[in-house]
Enzyme design. Sequence first.
Site, mmCIF file in Angstrom:
data_model
loop_
_atom_site.group_PDB
_atom_site.id
_atom_site.type_symbol
_atom_site.label_atom_id
_atom_site.label_comp_id
_atom_site.label_asym_id
_atom_site.label_seq_id
_atom_site.Cartn_x
_atom_site.Cartn_y
_atom_site.Cartn_z
ATOM 1 N N LYS A 170 0.810 -1.217 0.000
ATOM 2 C CA LYS A 170 0.000 0.000 0.000
ATOM 3 C C LYS A 170 0.851 1.279 0.000
ATOM 4 O O LYS A 170 0.433 2.308 -0.500
ATOM 5 C CB LYS A 170 -0.914 0.019 1.220
ATOM 6 C CG LYS A 170 -1.934 -1.104 1.228
ATOM 7 C CD LYS A 170 -3.309 -0.601 0.881
ATOM 8 C CE LYS A 170 -4.268 -1.708 0.543
ATOM 9 N NZ LYS A 170 -4.374 -2.754 1.556
ATOM 10 N N SER B 101 1.766 -9.705 -0.623
ATOM 11 C CA SER B 101 1.395 -8.287 -0.585
ATOM 12 C C SER B 101 1.673 -7.615 0.752
ATOM 13 O O SER B 101 1.844 -6.393 0.810
ATOM 14 C CB SER B 101 -0.082 -8.121 -0.958
ATOM 15 O OG SER B 101 -0.898 -8.941 -0.137
ATOM 16 N N GLU C 139 -9.540 6.464 3.148
ATOM 17 C CA GLU C 139 -10.374 5.449 3.771
ATOM 18 C C GLU C 139 -9.495 4.233 3.983
ATOM 19 O O GLU C 139 -8.469 4.101 3.354
ATOM 20 C CB GLU C 139 -11.546 5.103 2.869
ATOM 21 C CG GLU C 139 -11.227 4.079 1.775
ATOM 22 C CD GLU C 139 -10.151 4.503 0.799
ATOM 23 O OE1 GLU C 139 -10.102 5.711 0.479
ATOM 24 O OE2 GLU C 139 -9.361 3.659 0.358
HETATM 25 C C1 LIG Z 1 -5.195 -3.937 1.330
HETATM 26 C C2 LIG Z 1 -4.447 -5.191 1.139
HETATM 27 C C3 LIG Z 1 -4.756 -6.071 0.084
HETATM 28 C C4 LIG Z 1 -5.916 -5.873 -0.845
HETATM 29 O O1 LIG Z 1 -5.897 -4.702 -1.584
HETATM 30 P P1 LIG Z 1 -5.590 -4.685 -3.135
HETATM 31 O O2 LIG Z 1 -5.918 -3.314 -3.553
HETATM 32 O O3 LIG Z 1 -6.474 -5.718 -3.766
HETATM 33 O O4 LIG Z 1 -4.167 -5.022 -3.302
HETATM 34 C C5 LIG Z 1 -3.963 -7.174 -0.094
HETATM 35 N N1 LIG Z 1 -2.929 -7.444 0.743
HETATM 36 C C6 LIG Z 1 -2.624 -6.635 1.775
HETATM 37 C C7 LIG Z 1 -1.477 -6.989 2.647
HETATM 38 C C8 LIG Z 1 -3.360 -5.484 1.999
HETATM 39 O O5 LIG Z 1 -3.042 -4.703 3.024
#
Ligand SMILES: *Cc1c(COP(=O)(O)O)cnc(C)c1O
Length: 393
Positions: A89, A377, A111
């Site tokens: 993010k 992610s 948000e």
């Molecule tokens: C917010 C988040 C997601 C999902 O958001 P995307 O916009 O689909 O990437 C995935 N993994 C983590 C660790 C997140 O914090």
Amino acid sequence: MKTLPDARGRFGNFGGQYIPELLVRAVRQLETAAREALADEAFLTAFRDELKSWVGRPTPLSHAPRLSKRWGADVWLKREDLAHTGAHKINNALGQALLAQRMGARQVVAETGAGQHGVASAAACARVGLPCIVYMGAVDVERQAPNVHRMRLLGAELRPVESGDKTLRAAIDEALRHWVADPEGVYYLLGSAVGPHPYPWLVRELQAVIGREARAQMLEACGALPDVAVACVGGGSNAIGLFHPFAQDAQVQLLGVEAGGRGLGLGDHSATLALGSPGVLHGCLSYLLQDADGQVQESHSVSAGLDYPGVGPEHAWLHETGRARYVAAGDADALDALAELSRCEGILPALESAHALAGARDWAKQNPGGRILINISGRGDKDLGILLAQEAS
Ligand SMILES: *Cc1c(COP(=O)(O)O)cnc(C)c1O
């Protein structure tokens, strides 16, 4: 292949700007400013410098030898969990905070669902010296308490949202309301590849650093591209960031994994592409979860970051054209995959990322010996409360 979005902000039929009259001017100004910034070498250099020295990029590509052995595949992990604040993010939050500064905004509003985007926004705003207000659903405030504290420590003002589903969807509604009230002074820092044009495009451009790095790192480490690139899909920002630089590589399959939750019934999952249908939510035409009357339905996932009934319009397009495939992994599969990665490789992933692992594991079963690139992610520390509760039940 065409470059998308087109001049009207469309990916095929999807995307666009379904916004109240009051926001039209602000959205147009944002579109112009974003286009200029992303074509300005000085802005891009400042962004790259901050990504390197403050975010800690490039994030590593890790081979996963023990997982590879268990799965009968060659597994590689793109380590966004090692980025500053613990998830991908921050790439987007930093880029947009720099844009807000460049546009002369007085205040940033954001948000957040899992709290990761709130933390990233709070950190990025602190870094560029802008006040930051974060709307967060009351349910998420409850289940992501550590991130709530982090946001406050980073100087953001947190506003819990008690309306609607009390999760991400309601938080976006409130943030949009805040923006409408002062479209000139407020910069709305959207956290995923959703919303009206230019956001899906802007967020993709800021997150594409994931795929650019991963592609080069794969070529350097194995001398070849992966057979499949896998990412979890909430709004779709980490997935589109990973996918985009592989879009022209026809031999690389793109696999998005949505949250299958506790089952296939409406309200039990967040599998928007796998089980939803086209409609308008938060300013753009895409897939969403709705009932027969077109009412948007509440979604469910064990991971707050995937708990959203919409999805970015570029994914809707990739889904319809068949360039990417989308599957769902349930709560139980994700928890199991999280445990497996933690024990095999010493990496505790976020619950969101664990969905990508679960989807990749299924792919490996159908494609023995395949080379798999998985986007991790984020890191799982924020989920300890949920994981402890699961263990106790
Ligand atoms: C917010 C988040 C997601 C999902 O958001 P995307 O916009 O689909 O990437 C995935 N993994 C983590 C660790 C997140 O914090």
